[in-house]
Design a protein around this motif. Structure first.
Motif, short mmCIF file in Angstrom:
data_model
loop_
_atom_site.label_atom_id
_atom_site.label_comp_id
_atom_site.label_asym_id
_atom_site.label_seq_id
_atom_site.Cartn_x
_atom_site.Cartn_y
_atom_site.Cartn_z
N ALA A 160 -8.99 -0.66 7.27
CA ALA A 160 -9.26 0.38 6.65
C ALA A 160 -9.64 2.05 6.84
N SER A 161 -10.98 1.47 8.18
CA SER A 161 -11.58 2.41 8.30
C SER A 161 -10.30 4.29 8.84
N SER A 162 -9.54 3.51 9.17
CA SER A 162 -8.88 4.40 9.93
C SER A 162 -7.45 5.17 9.04
N GLY A 163 -7.36 4.50 7.89
CA GLY A 163 -6.90 4.84 6.47
C GLY A 163 -5.49 5.02 6.49
N ALA A 164 -4.61 5.70 6.03
CA ALA A 164 -3.08 5.52 5.53
C ALA A 164 -2.79 6.34 6.78
N ALA A 165 -3.24 6.65 7.52
CA ALA A 165 -2.54 7.20 9.01
C ALA A 165 -2.69 6.66 9.79
N GLY A 166 -3.51 5.36 10.27
CA GLY A 166 -2.79 4.26 10.84
C GLY A 166 -2.35 3.26 10.42
N ILE A 167 -1.82 3.20 9.57
CA ILE A 167 -0.77 1.89 8.67
C ILE A 167 0.01 2.59 9.20
N ARG A 168 0.77 4.52 9.15
CA ARG A 168 1.42 4.64 9.03
C ARG A 168 1.60 5.10 10.58
N ALA A 169 0.96 4.85 11.69
CA ALA A 169 0.93 4.82 12.74
C ALA A 169 1.36 3.09 13.45
N CYS B 42 -1.83 6.43 -5.85
CA CYS B 42 -2.66 5.97 -4.37
C CYS B 42 -2.88 4.50 -4.26
N SER B 43 -4.27 4.45 -2.87
CA SER B 43 -4.58 2.56 -2.80
C SER B 43 -5.93 3.35 -3.88
N HIS B 44 -6.09 1.51 -3.65
CA HIS B 44 -7.39 1.69 -4.13
C HIS B 44 -8.89 1.27 -2.59
N GLN B 45 -7.55 1.31 -1.86
CA GLN B 45 -7.99 -0.25 -0.98
C GLN B 45 -8.93 1.36 0.21
N VAL B 46 -7.70 1.42 0.52
CA VAL B 46 -7.20 2.96 1.78
C VAL B 46 -6.70 4.56 1.77
N GLU B 47 -7.35 5.26 2.30
CA GLU B 47 -7.66 6.99 1.88
C GLU B 47 -6.40 7.37 2.19
N GLY B 48 -5.86 8.22 1.94
CA GLY B 48 -4.86 8.78 2.17
C GLY B 48 -3.65 8.36 1.64
N TRP B 49 -3.29 7.80 0.34
CA TRP B 49 -1.78 7.56 0.02
C TRP B 49 -1.38 8.77 -0.57
N SER B 50 -2.16 8.64 -1.45
CA SER B 50 -1.99 9.64 -2.64
C SER B 50 -1.06 10.84 -2.21
N GLY B 51 -0.15 10.61 -3.52
CA GLY B 51 1.24 11.46 -3.13
C GLY B 51 1.43 11.43 -2.55
N PHE B 52 2.12 10.24 -1.70
CA PHE B 52 2.88 10.07 0.14
C PHE B 52 4.48 9.73 -0.35
N PRO B 53 5.09 10.04 0.18
CA PRO B 53 6.53 9.92 -0.47
C PRO B 53 6.96 8.72 0.70
#
Length: 314
Positions: free
Chosen positions: A42-51, A86-97
């Motif tokens: 979770a600390s890597s945020g949405a960018a980590g999941i997308r990677a 949005c995500s309530h657990q992982v930052e960086g997802w808000s508004g992402f297509p």
């Protein structure tokens, strides 16, 4: 579910949560052909999941050439466009297509919905909800989510409409069901209890885990540890109270308990079933059947496969 390739083309089903990422391939009957599971930091945020997805999806899509992709996302989404609220657990997802982005990776049409909605769809079509209508599913994971299936279809309210049972209040001070019954909340309860009772069986089971303490609850319960039993009772009572609102508003024929915390199994199910009538008005007693997710941790990705299969041109 039976693993194995069947005719009719392949589909992808994804679950993007707060602690895990699952990618399945499935056939035209939503039977699982292949599965991949990854841990989310979770600390890597949405960018980590997308990677992580960028490493997996293009190669997998090139090999199986999916006809469509279904995605269960852990948070509110615009299911019509595939955009994340949005995500309530992982930052960086808000508004992402998410839908459009994944479509470019998979080179296939992508449909996105809330993860609990798809957990409900999976259980209604292939799990504990088969033969029941309506079906309500509650996922007890990093957070707490809910999904309602009526006549075989996910019920959507006004965008970004979800059955957000986890954000139902348990009192006027604003205590959320999620803050009491999510996996993370139970982890915190166990850490606190073990610190106060270091000689308990629960403390022995947890050891030096340092995280995900809830997964040790079953072992302590099997030893009839009073501390574990007290935590289970408190959690089940809060959950039964929260689900009484579902019973009064939606009158589901069955409520299915899913997510990581539901892996505690029969002790949790039985406790919720025993406590629920206390909070349900007499005219509706005893209330809906309470069941464990038959698909266990496959509920959401199987529901995602169902979503992909339901695409009109699929």
């Amino acid at each position: 579910m039976i693993d194995g390739v069947a005719g009719g083309g392949l589909y992808l089903g994804l679950e993007i949560g707060g602690t895990k990422l699952q990618v399945f391939t499935g056939d035209a009957g939503a039977r699982i052909v292949e599965r991949h599971r990854f841990t989310i930091e979770a600390s890597s945020g949405a960018a980590g999941i997308r990677a992580q997805l960028e490493k997996v999806i293009p190669a997998l899509a090139k090999r199986v050439r999916p006809k469509a992709v279904g995605v269960g996302f852990g948070g509110p989404v615009d299911w019509k466009t595939g955009q994340i609220c949005c995500s309530h657990q992982v930052e960086g997802w808000s508004g992402f297509p998410l839908g459009a982005w994944l479509s470019s990776l998979a080179q296939a049409p992508v449909l996105v919905d809330n993860d609990a909605n798809l957990g409900a769809l999976g259980e209604a079509a292939h799990g504990a909800g088969v033969g029941f209508d309506p079906v309500f599913y509650v996922t007890l994971g990093s957070g707490v989510g809910g999904g309602l299936v009526v006549a075989g279809k996910v019920f959507h309210g006004a965008l970004p409409g979800e059955s957000e049972i986890g954000h139902a209040r348990l009192d006027r001070s604003g205590t959320l069901l999620e803050s009491r019954c999510s996996g993370w909340a139970v982890d915190a309860k166990i850490r606190s209890a073990v610190a106060r009772n270091p000689d308990s069986a629960l403390a022995s089971c947890v050891g030096k885990a340092g995280a995900h303490e809830a997964k040790f609850l079953s072992a302590a319960l099997s030893q009839k540890d009073p501390l574990a039993e007290a935590i289970l009772e408190e959690t089940a009572e809060d959950l039964a109270f929260g689900l009484s609102h579902v019973a009064h508003l939606f009158h589901p024929a069955i409520i299915v308990l899913g997510g990581g915390l539901a892996l505690v199994g029969e002790p949790l199910r039985a406790a919720v079933e025993r406590l629920a009538p206390r909070f349900i008005m007499e005219a509706f007693a005893p209330g809906p059947r309470i069941a464990l997710a038959r698909l266990a941790e496959d509920s959401v990705p199987v529901g995602a496969l169902c979503l992909a299969l339901a695409r009109p041109s699929a």
